[in-house]
Design a protein around this motif. Structure first.
Motif, mmCIF file in Angstrom:
data_model
loop_
_atom_site.group_PDB
_atom_site.id
_atom_site.type_symbol
_atom_site.label_atom_id
_atom_site.label_comp_id
_atom_site.label_asym_id
_atom_site.label_seq_id
_atom_site.Cartn_x
_atom_site.Cartn_y
_atom_site.Cartn_z
ATOM 1 N N THR A 20 0.839 -1.201 0.000
ATOM 2 C CA THR A 20 0.000 0.000 0.000
ATOM 3 C C THR A 20 0.872 1.249 0.000
ATOM 4 N N ARG A 21 1.916 1.244 0.811
ATOM 5 C CA ARG A 21 2.802 2.410 0.859
ATOM 6 C C ARG A 21 3.548 2.586 -0.458
ATOM 7 N N ARG A 22 3.949 1.472 -1.078
ATOM 8 C CA ARG A 22 4.594 1.596 -2.394
ATOM 9 C C ARG A 22 3.605 2.163 -3.407
ATOM 10 N N GLY A 23 2.336 1.759 -3.296
ATOM 11 C CA GLY A 23 1.308 2.312 -4.183
ATOM 12 C C GLY A 23 1.101 3.797 -3.956
ATOM 13 N N ILE A 24 1.132 4.201 -2.709
ATOM 14 C CA ILE A 24 1.002 5.626 -2.381
ATOM 15 C C ILE A 24 2.162 6.407 -2.998
ATOM 16 N N LEU A 25 3.379 5.877 -2.868
ATOM 17 C CA LEU A 25 4.536 6.556 -3.459
ATOM 18 C C LEU A 25 4.403 6.645 -4.972
ATOM 19 N N ALA A 26 3.913 5.588 -5.594
ATOM 20 C CA ALA A 26 3.730 5.602 -7.052
ATOM 21 C C ALA A 26 2.744 6.690 -7.459
ATOM 22 N N GLU A 32 1.282 15.938 -6.402
ATOM 23 C CA GLU A 32 0.706 16.080 -5.066
ATOM 24 C C GLU A 32 -0.697 15.487 -5.018
ATOM 25 N N LYS A 33 -1.027 14.906 -3.863
ATOM 26 C CA LYS A 33 -2.355 14.336 -3.655
ATOM 27 C C LYS A 33 -2.778 14.593 -2.212
ATOM 28 N N SER A 34 -4.073 14.692 -2.020
ATOM 29 C CA SER A 34 -4.597 14.794 -0.651
ATOM 30 C C SER A 34 -4.646 13.387 -0.056
ATOM 31 N N ILE A 35 -4.772 13.327 1.248
ATOM 32 C CA ILE A 35 -4.891 12.025 1.920
ATOM 33 C C ILE A 35 -6.109 11.280 1.368
ATOM 34 N N GLY A 36 -7.198 11.986 1.166
ATOM 35 C CA GLY A 36 -8.404 11.357 0.616
ATOM 36 C C GLY A 36 -8.158 10.770 -0.766
ATOM 37 N N GLU A 37 -7.429 11.488 -1.609
ATOM 38 C CA GLU A 37 -7.094 10.982 -2.945
ATOM 39 C C GLU A 37 -6.190 9.760 -2.863
ATOM 40 N N ALA A 39 -6.168 7.626 -0.350
ATOM 41 C CA ALA A 39 -6.944 6.528 0.245
ATOM 42 C C ALA A 39 -7.861 5.864 -0.773
ATOM 43 N N GLU A 40 -8.369 6.638 -1.712
ATOM 44 C CA GLU A 40 -9.421 6.191 -2.631
ATOM 45 C C GLU A 40 -9.145 4.867 -3.350
ATOM 46 N N PRO A 41 -8.017 4.692 -4.044
ATOM 47 C CA PRO A 41 -7.833 3.436 -4.785
ATOM 48 C C PRO A 41 -7.643 2.215 -3.885
ATOM 49 N N PHE A 42 -7.370 2.448 -2.620
ATOM 50 C CA PHE A 42 -7.151 1.345 -1.684
ATOM 51 C C PHE A 42 -8.393 1.060 -0.851
ATOM 52 N N ALA A 43 -9.471 1.792 -1.116
ATOM 53 C CA ALA A 43 -10.725 1.634 -0.365
ATOM 54 C C ALA A 43 -10.459 1.620 1.138
ATOM 55 N N MET A 44 -9.706 2.604 1.591
ATOM 56 C CA MET A 44 -9.420 2.705 3.022
ATOM 57 C C MET A 44 -9.860 4.068 3.529
ATOM 58 N N GLY A 68 -5.658 24.435 5.141
ATOM 59 C CA GLY A 68 -7.018 24.465 5.686
ATOM 60 C C GLY A 68 -7.295 23.134 6.360
ATOM 61 N N ARG A 69 -8.311 22.431 5.879
ATOM 62 C CA ARG A 69 -8.632 21.110 6.437
ATOM 63 C C ARG A 69 -8.066 19.978 5.586
ATOM 64 N N THR A 70 -7.376 20.328 4.523
ATOM 65 C CA THR A 70 -6.868 19.317 3.599
ATOM 66 C C THR A 70 -5.388 19.058 3.849
ATOM 67 N N HIS A 71 -5.051 17.786 3.922
ATOM 68 C CA HIS A 71 -3.661 17.374 4.075
ATOM 69 C C HIS A 71 -3.145 17.006 2.685
ATOM 70 N N ILE A 72 -2.195 17.773 2.180
ATOM 71 C CA ILE A 72 -1.619 17.547 0.860
ATOM 72 C C ILE A 72 -0.253 16.886 1.039
#
Length: 124
Positions: A20-26, A32-37, A39-44, A68-72
């Motif tokens: 999952t972490r390797r996927g996040i790095l990819a 740049e991506k938000s935490i929500g973005e 999380a999305e492909p991993f359904a978490m 703001g409220r978004t973590h980038i």
């Protein structure tokens, strides 16, 4: 050569040890991506993705900025250089071994071909 006992290297490989972490790095390699973005492909959940990002942050592979409220998040690739340097030592080792194996196989094929040419035809 990178120090084999480097605690930093341990943290990097621990972070890279999860698919999952390797996927996040990819995904972050694309921008740049938000935490929500992330999380999305991993359904978490946001919390689950945030925990993975935290491990990547601890390894220095990701930088998180709160807007703001978004973590980038963005990729910080520099620490990967030490992992790559460590791995490249073994790449050279295996490349040398595989080159030797290839040469032995070519010699074996040449020997077999020569033996077939020198063998009288069957039935004579």
């Amino acid at each position: 050569m990178v120090d084999n006992d480097s605690p930093r290297l341990d943290v990097i490989f621990r972070a890279l040890g999860d698919a999952t972490r390797r996927g996040i790095l990819a995904r972050l390699a694309l921008g740049e991506k938000s935490i929500g973005e992330l999380a999305e492909p991993f359904a978490m959940s946001f919390a689950g993705a945030s925990k993975h990002v935290k491990v990547l942050e601890d390894a220095g592979l990701v930088r998180r900025e709160v807007r703001g409220r978004t973590h980038i998040c963005r990729l910080e690739a520099a620490p990967l250089a030490s992992a790559d340097q460590w791995l490249s030592h073994y790449e050279r080792f295996w490349t040398g071994r595989l080159d030797t194996l290839e040469q032995l196989l070519r010699e074996d094929d040449a020997r077999k071909t020569a033996n077939r040419k020198n063998r009288p035809p069957q039935g004579e």
